[in-house]
Design a protein around this motif. Structure first.
Motif, PDB file in Angstrom:
ATOM      1  N   SER A  91       0.960  -1.170   0.104  1.00  0.00           N
ATOM      2  CA  SER A  91       0.262  -0.252   0.231  1.00  0.00           C
ATOM      3  C   SER A  91       0.876   1.343   0.083  1.00  0.00           C
ATOM      4  O   SER A  91       2.200   1.092   0.356  1.00  0.00           O
ATOM      5  CB  SER A  91      -0.685  -0.588   1.092  1.00  0.00           C
ATOM      6  N   GLY A  92      -0.140   2.043  -0.281  1.00  0.00           N
ATOM      7  CA  GLY A  92       1.153   3.051  -0.112  1.00  0.00           C
ATOM      8  C   GLY A  92       1.687   3.830   1.427  1.00  0.00           C
ATOM      9  O   GLY A  92       2.827   4.055   1.337  1.00  0.00           O
ATOM     10  N   LEU A  93       0.983   4.011   2.141  1.00  0.00           N
ATOM     11  CA  LEU A  93       1.765   3.937   3.700  1.00  0.00           C
ATOM     12  C   LEU A  93       2.548   2.806   3.591  1.00  0.00           C
ATOM     13  O   LEU A  93       3.638   2.997   4.336  1.00  0.00           O
ATOM     14  CB  LEU A  93       0.379   3.478   4.275  1.00  0.00           C
TER      15      LEU A  93
ATOM     16  N   ILE B 181       5.050   4.259   3.028  1.00  0.00           N
ATOM     17  CA  ILE B 181       5.910   5.319   3.555  1.00  0.00           C
ATOM     18  C   ILE B 181       7.219   4.911   4.462  1.00  0.00           C
ATOM     19  O   ILE B 181       7.674   5.566   4.911  1.00  0.00           O
ATOM     20  CB  ILE B 181       4.851   6.217   4.014  1.00  0.00           C
TER      21      ILE B 181
ATOM     22  N   TYR C  64      -1.094  13.956   4.259  1.00  0.00           N
ATOM     23  CA  TYR C  64      -2.635  13.089   4.181  1.00  0.00           C
ATOM     24  C   TYR C  64      -3.177  12.737   5.332  1.00  0.00           C
ATOM     25  O   TYR C  64      -2.000  12.102   5.929  1.00  0.00           O
ATOM     26  CB  TYR C  64      -2.041  11.876   3.133  1.00  0.00           C
TER      27      TYR C  64
ATOM     28  N   THR D 130      -1.415   9.297   6.478  1.00  0.00           N
ATOM     29  CA  THR D 130       0.426   9.404   7.100  1.00  0.00           C
ATOM     30  C   THR D 130       0.681  10.243   8.088  1.00  0.00           C
ATOM     31  O   THR D 130       1.590   9.843   8.795  1.00  0.00           O
ATOM     32  CB  THR D 130       0.508  10.403   5.770  1.00  0.00           C
TER      33      THR D 130
ATOM     34  N   GLU E 268       4.765  16.200   1.030  1.00  0.00           N
ATOM     35  CA  GLU E 268       4.593  15.699  -0.185  1.00  0.00           C
ATOM     36  C   GLU E 268       4.445  17.108  -1.290  1.00  0.00           C
ATOM     37  O   GLU E 268       3.880  17.642  -0.945  1.00  0.00           O
ATOM     38  CB  GLU E 268       2.495  16.266  -0.333  1.00  0.00           C
TER      39      GLU E 268
ATOM     40  N   ASP F  88       5.875  12.632  -0.891  1.00  0.00           N
ATOM     41  CA  ASP F  88       4.722  12.303  -1.108  1.00  0.00           C
ATOM     42  C   ASP F  88       4.427  12.364  -2.795  1.00  0.00           C
ATOM     43  O   ASP F  88       4.214  13.640  -2.976  1.00  0.00           O
ATOM     44  CB  ASP F  88       3.363  11.920  -0.324  1.00  0.00           C
TER      45      ASP F  88
ATOM     46  N   THR G 253       1.661  11.390  -4.947  1.00  0.00           N
ATOM     47  CA  THR G 253       0.868  10.650  -5.324  1.00  0.00           C
ATOM     48  C   THR G 253      -0.038  11.753  -5.778  1.00  0.00           C
ATOM     49  O   THR G 253      -0.407  11.123  -7.001  1.00  0.00           O
ATOM     50  CB  THR G 253       0.358  10.382  -3.771  1.00  0.00           C
ATOM     51  N   PHE G 254      -0.612  12.806  -5.737  1.00  0.00           N
ATOM     52  CA  PHE G 254      -1.098  13.823  -6.157  1.00  0.00           C
ATOM     53  C   PHE G 254      -0.642  14.273  -7.476  1.00  0.00           C
ATOM     54  O   PHE G 254      -1.442  14.158  -8.793  1.00  0.00           O
ATOM     55  CB  PHE G 254      -1.549  14.722  -5.960  1.00  0.00           C
TER      56      PHE G 254
ATOM     57  N   THR H  56      -2.709   3.085  -5.750  1.00  0.00           N
ATOM     58  CA  THR H  56      -3.899   2.596  -5.516  1.00  0.00           C
ATOM     59  C   THR H  56      -4.502   3.955  -5.949  1.00  0.00           C
ATOM     60  O   THR H  56      -5.767   4.389  -6.705  1.00  0.00           O
ATOM     61  CB  THR H  56      -4.203   3.495  -3.945  1.00  0.00           C
ATOM     62  N   LYS H  57      -3.651   5.367  -6.096  1.00  0.00           N
ATOM     63  CA  LYS H  57      -4.486   6.465  -7.251  1.00  0.00           C
ATOM     64  C   LYS H  57      -3.540   6.277  -8.362  1.00  0.00           C
ATOM     65  O   LYS H  57      -4.899   5.429  -8.909  1.00  0.00           O
ATOM     66  CB  LYS H  57      -4.259   7.836  -5.921  1.00  0.00           C
TER      67      LYS H  57
ATOM     68  N   THR I  54      -5.108  -2.139  -3.827  1.00  0.00           N
ATOM     69  CA  THR I  54      -4.087  -1.079  -3.521  1.00  0.00           C
ATOM     70  C   THR I  54      -2.780  -1.215  -3.471  1.00  0.00           C
ATOM     71  O   THR I  54      -2.974  -2.345  -3.390  1.00  0.00           O
ATOM     72  CB  THR I  54      -4.225  -1.412  -1.740  1.00  0.00           C
ATOM     73  N   ALA I  55      -2.030  -0.928  -3.625  1.00  0.00           N
ATOM     74  CA  ALA I  55      -0.628  -0.392  -3.987  1.00  0.00           C
ATOM     75  C   ALA I  55       0.821   0.229  -3.806  1.00  0.00           C
ATOM     76  O   ALA I  55      -0.121   1.772  -3.493  1.00  0.00           O
ATOM     77  CB  ALA I  55       0.277  -0.988  -4.861  1.00  0.00           C
TER      78      ALA I  55
ATOM     79  N   LEU J 125      -9.987   9.196  -4.753  1.00  0.00           N
ATOM     80  CA  LEU J 125      -9.304   9.974  -5.243  1.00  0.00           C
ATOM     81  C   LEU J 125      -8.293   8.896  -6.285  1.00  0.00           C
ATOM     82  O   LEU J 125      -8.293   8.012  -6.176  1.00  0.00           O
ATOM     83  CB  LEU J 125      -8.745  11.477  -5.183  1.00  0.00           C
TER      84      LEU J 125
HETATM   85  C1  LIG Z   1      -3.588   7.496  -0.835  1.00  0.00           C
HETATM   86  C2  LIG Z   1      -2.415   8.338   0.422  1.00  0.00           C
HETATM   87  C3  LIG Z   1      -1.791   7.866   0.453  1.00  0.00           C
HETATM   88  C4  LIG Z   1      -2.185   6.331   0.997  1.00  0.00           C
HETATM   89  O1  LIG Z   1      -2.647   5.327   0.466  1.00  0.00           O
HETATM   90  P1  LIG Z   1      -2.535   4.249   0.809  1.00  0.00           P
HETATM   91  O2  LIG Z   1      -1.737   3.234  -0.948  1.00  0.00           O
HETATM   92  O3  LIG Z   1      -3.857   4.156   0.507  1.00  0.00           O
HETATM   93  O4  LIG Z   1      -1.904   3.298   1.566  1.00  0.00           O
HETATM   94  C5  LIG Z   1      -0.571   8.304   1.141  1.00  0.00           C
HETATM   95  N1  LIG Z   1       0.045   9.575   0.281  1.00  0.00           N
HETATM   96  C6  LIG Z   1      -1.618  10.259  -0.118  1.00  0.00           C
HETATM   97  C7  LIG Z   1      -1.576  11.491  -0.550  1.00  0.00           C
HETATM   98  C8  LIG Z   1      -2.287   9.331  -0.598  1.00  0.00           C
HETATM   99  O5  LIG Z   1      -3.487   9.709  -1.618  1.00  0.00           O
END
Ligand SMILES: *Cc1c(COP(=O)(O)O)cnc(C)c1O
Length: 380
Positions: free
Chosen positions: A82-84, A87, A108, A111, A151, A180, A182-183, A204-205, A214-215, A322
């Motif tokens: 997962s993202g977490l 991290i 987030y 986090t 982030e 991070d 992600t966005f 995941t996003k 979920t990754a 999202l």
């Molecule tokens: C969703 C998200 C996470 C966590 O990711 P998971 O895959 O849900 O564990 C971390 N940082 C940001 C910015 C996210 O949007």
């Protein structure tokens, strides 16, 4: 073969799979890998064979880690559950009990929980600081500080981090830096190329992109990724082969999806800025020459009835996450930022009328119409 029924049913009919040339990477849905003899087994330990046991390594998870590393311009990557967990292993690669981390105070929610509530039990201390005030960050640096964490684009108010400042502070004080991304995704922003040591993604996003996996992925310098990979193996935060395969499939269309996501988000932000039912539109302007991301937040406090607004969204789904291809909305006050004390919610701008819109890849006109209709029907 002369075997009996039970033996035959367990061993099935095996073909030599080496001669099968699949166009795309097959899913190596296996917990372990086989060896022809003891010498062959030894080949794993002397580096001539890559795979032994899927928690330790799997072709699909390696493909995902490698793909994101390439997009970020980093030498190496590791995929996680997962993202977490990406991290977590990133932090543990650079910090241990007795160390200190400085994190942005608008990260987030998940986090925040990980850093504030879990790392403390590992003996790692975290200070949450307003990264808009660079001097604040520097003032919090202590002798045992190891890492600064932020982030590239924050949420839900979409502050764009000054990566150059983060790199400068990290270099000056001999700290590691982690972002991070992600966005923004590597389509819009490549923090590693700006000098950040570790870049993390919730795959995941946008990387996965279809809300079906979920990754997480962590990329960076080889030495740090090797350490993080060791944590993945020993803690057991590896990703499943199928989920890695899905995320890789998503990445193949990242550019075309992001191009449309970003164009639609810009069109929606422009339209809502002209709408008298909207008090504030949050949409960044300085992320990249290719665009500014696909999340638009709006504040309709005092102008619209928020309950009515959420009931008037027709085909737009209410989803507390999202980045899918479908446009969706979330309500930060009662979901992602629910756990924050009232004062922090106010300080961060998480109001009763704040709506976070994850803009999808539908026709821009339909998206704009859906929101204009909901605002029109809920206006006070
Ligand atoms: C969703 C998200 C996470 C966590 O990711 P998971 O895959 O849900 O564990 C971390 N940082 C940001 C910015 C996210 O949007």
């Amino acid at each position: 073969m002369g075997q009996k029924f039970d033996t035959k049913s367990v061993h099935l009919a095996l073909k030599d799979t080496n001669s099968i040339d699949s166009k795309v990477t097959p899913i190596y849905q296996t917990s372990a890998f086989k060896f022809s003899d003891l010498e062959d087994l030894e080949n794993f330990y002397n580096g001539k064979k890559d795979y032994l046991y899927s928690r330790v390594g799997n072709p699909n998870t390696d493909e995902l880690g490698g793909a994101v590393a390439q997009l970020e311009g980093a030498p190496k990557g590791v995929a996680t559950s997962s993202g977490l967990s990406a991290i977590l292993v990133g932090v543990l690669a650079v910090a241990k009990a007795g160390d200190h981390i400085i994190a942005s105070n608008d990260i987030y929610g998940g986090t925040y929980q990980l850093l504030a509530n879990e790392l403390v039990d590992f003996g790692i201390e975290v200070s949450f600081v307003d990264f808009e005030k660079v001097s604040e960050v520097e003032n919090h640096i202590k002798e045992n500080t190891k890492l600064i964490y932020s982030e590239s684009i924050t949420n839900p108010l979409l502050r764009v981090e000054s990566l150059d400042e983060v790199v400068r502070i990290a270099k000056e004080h001999n700290l590691y830096s982690m972002i991070d991304n992600t966005f923004a995704t590597p389509y819009l922003c490549q923090p590693y190329s700006s000098g950040i040591d570790l870049v993390v993604h919730s795959a995941t996003k946008y990387l996965g992109g279809h809300s079906d996996v979920t990754a997480g992925v962590l990329v960076g310098k080889e030495e740090l990724i090797n350490k993080a990979k060791g944590k993945v193996v020993n803690i057991g935060t590896n990703l499943s082969p199928f989920d890695a395969w899905l995320a890789c499939r998503g990445i193949k269309t990242l550019s075309v999806r992001m191009e449309r996501h970003v164009r639609n988000a810009q069109a929606l932000a422009d339209a809502l800025r002209k709408n008298t039912g909207v008090d504030k539109v949050y949409y960044p302007t300085s992320v990249s020459t290719k665009g500014n991301g696909a999340i638009v937040s709006i504040d309709i406090t005092g102008l619209c009835n928020i309950e009515k607004f959420f009931k008037s969204l027709s085909w737009v789904k209410i989803v507390p996450t999202l980045a899918g291809v479908e446009t969706s909305v979330s309500y930060p006050l009662t979901t992602s930022h629910r756990a924050l004390p009232k004062e922090s919610q106010i300080e961060l701008g998480i109001t009763e009328g704040l709506v976070r819109i994850s803009v999808g890849i539908e026709d821009a006109e339909d998206i704009i119409n859906a929101f204009e209709k909901a605002i029109h029907e809920s206006i006070l």
